[in-house]
Design an enzyme around this catalytic site. Structure first.
Site, PDB file in Angstrom:
ATOM      1  N   CYS A  64     -15.896 -46.530  69.789  1.00  0.00           N
ATOM      2  CA  CYS A  64     -17.321 -47.494  69.663  1.00  0.00           C
ATOM      3  C   CYS A  64     -18.458 -46.773  69.724  1.00  0.00           C
ATOM      4  CB  CYS A  64     -16.983 -48.726  70.394  1.00  0.00           C
ATOM      5  SG  CYS A  64     -17.371 -48.733  71.988  1.00  0.00           S
ATOM      6  N   GLY A  65     -19.532 -47.443  69.553  1.00  0.00           N
ATOM      7  CA  GLY A  65     -20.654 -46.784  69.736  1.00  0.00           C
ATOM      8  C   GLY A  65     -21.090 -46.027  71.011  1.00  0.00           C
ATOM      9  N   THR A  66     -20.683 -46.555  72.131  1.00  0.00           N
ATOM     10  CA  THR A  66     -20.766 -45.947  73.450  1.00  0.00           C
ATOM     11  C   THR A  66     -19.318 -45.419  73.957  1.00  0.00           C
ATOM     12  OG1 THR A  66     -20.817 -48.106  74.642  1.00  0.00           O
ATOM     13  CG2 THR A  66     -22.724 -47.115  73.874  1.00  0.00           C
ATOM     14  N   HIS A  94      -5.018 -37.568  87.288  1.00  0.00           N
ATOM     15  CA  HIS A  94      -5.204 -38.366  88.535  1.00  0.00           C
ATOM     16  C   HIS A  94      -4.923 -39.954  88.231  1.00  0.00           C
ATOM     17  CE1 HIS A  94      -7.640 -35.381  91.050  1.00  0.00           C
ATOM     18  NE2 HIS A  94      -6.891 -34.936  90.334  1.00  0.00           N
ATOM     19  N   HIS A 126      -1.367 -39.458  93.909  1.00  0.00           N
ATOM     20  CA  HIS A 126      -1.643 -40.246  92.960  1.00  0.00           C
ATOM     21  C   HIS A 126      -0.926 -41.412  92.250  1.00  0.00           C
ATOM     22  CE1 HIS A 126      -5.085 -37.252  92.462  1.00  0.00           C
ATOM     23  NE2 HIS A 126      -3.776 -36.455  92.058  1.00  0.00           N
ATOM     24  N   ASP A 142     -14.520 -49.359  66.026  1.00  0.00           N
ATOM     25  CA  ASP A 142     -15.419 -50.139  65.328  1.00  0.00           C
ATOM     26  C   ASP A 142     -16.132 -49.406  64.516  1.00  0.00           C
ATOM     27  OD1 ASP A 142     -17.449 -49.357  67.027  1.00  0.00           O
ATOM     28  OD2 ASP A 142     -17.876 -51.203  67.742  1.00  0.00           O
TER      29      ASP A 142
END
Length: 146
Positions: free
Chosen positions: A68-70, A101, A136, A9
Site C-alpha cells: 500500500c502507500g506505506t 525470528h 524463537h 491498494d
C-alpha cells in the site's frame, strides 16, 4: 513450487506490478488478488483476502506480499487474520529477520516509501531466509495462539 500471494491498494499498485513481473520472470507462480488498476480501492479488503489465503492454504502459498502507500495499513489489516504474521519491512536485514525470528508469512511494503530496487532486494532477502526455530519457536507460538 508453491505460489506467492500478492495484493495491493492504489498506493502500492505500481510496486506490486513491478514485483509481480520480476517474480514471474524468475519462474515463480504468482496469484494476484488485486487491485488491478491504480484507481482507489479499500486496502483492508485486499489485505484480508491475501492474508486469508496464506493462512488457510500454507500448502499452496509459500508466502504473501502486500503493498500500500506505506505498507502500514495492509500490515495492520493482514495481522487481524489468525495465523498471519505480516511484517512491514524497510530494509533487507528486517526482511530476513522477519522470517528467521518471527516466521513471518507475509511481507508488506510501501509503494510510496520504498524504491523499486530496494523492494526487490527485500523480497529476495525474505524469500531466501528460513525460520530458525530454537528460542524463537515459543515466541512465534505465543503470537499464533494470541
Amino acid at each position: 513450487m508453491k505460489k506467492i500471494a500478492m495484493g495491493c491498494d492504489h498506493g502500492g499498485f505500481e510496486l506490486k506490478e513491478i514485483l509481480r513481473q520480476r517474480l514471474q520472470d524468475e519462474g515463480y507462480e504468482v496469484q494476484d488478488f488485486g487491485c488491478y488498476t491504480p484507481d482507489p480501492v479499500e486496502y483492508p479488503e485486499i489485505a484480508f483476502r491475501v492474508a486469508g489465503e496464506v493462512a488457510a492454504k500454507p500448502e499452496e502459498y509459500e508466502f504473501g506480499i502486500l503493498c500500500c502507500g506505506t505498507g502500514i495499513g495492509v500490515s495492520i489489516a493482514a495481522n487481524k487474520v489468525k495465523g498471519v504474521r505480516a511484517a512491514l519491512c524497510a530494509d533487507c536485514f528486517s526482511a530476513r529477520m522477519a522470517k528467521e525470528h518471527n516466521n513471518a508469512n507475509i511481507i508488506t511494503l510501501g509503494g510510496r516509501t520504498t524504491g523499486r530496487e530496494l523492494a526487490w532486494e527485500m523480497v529476495k532477502a525474505f524469500m531466501g531466509a528460513s525460520f530458525l526455530h530454537g528460542i524463537h519457536e515459543p515466541r512465534v507460538e505465543a503470537l499464533t495462539n494470541a
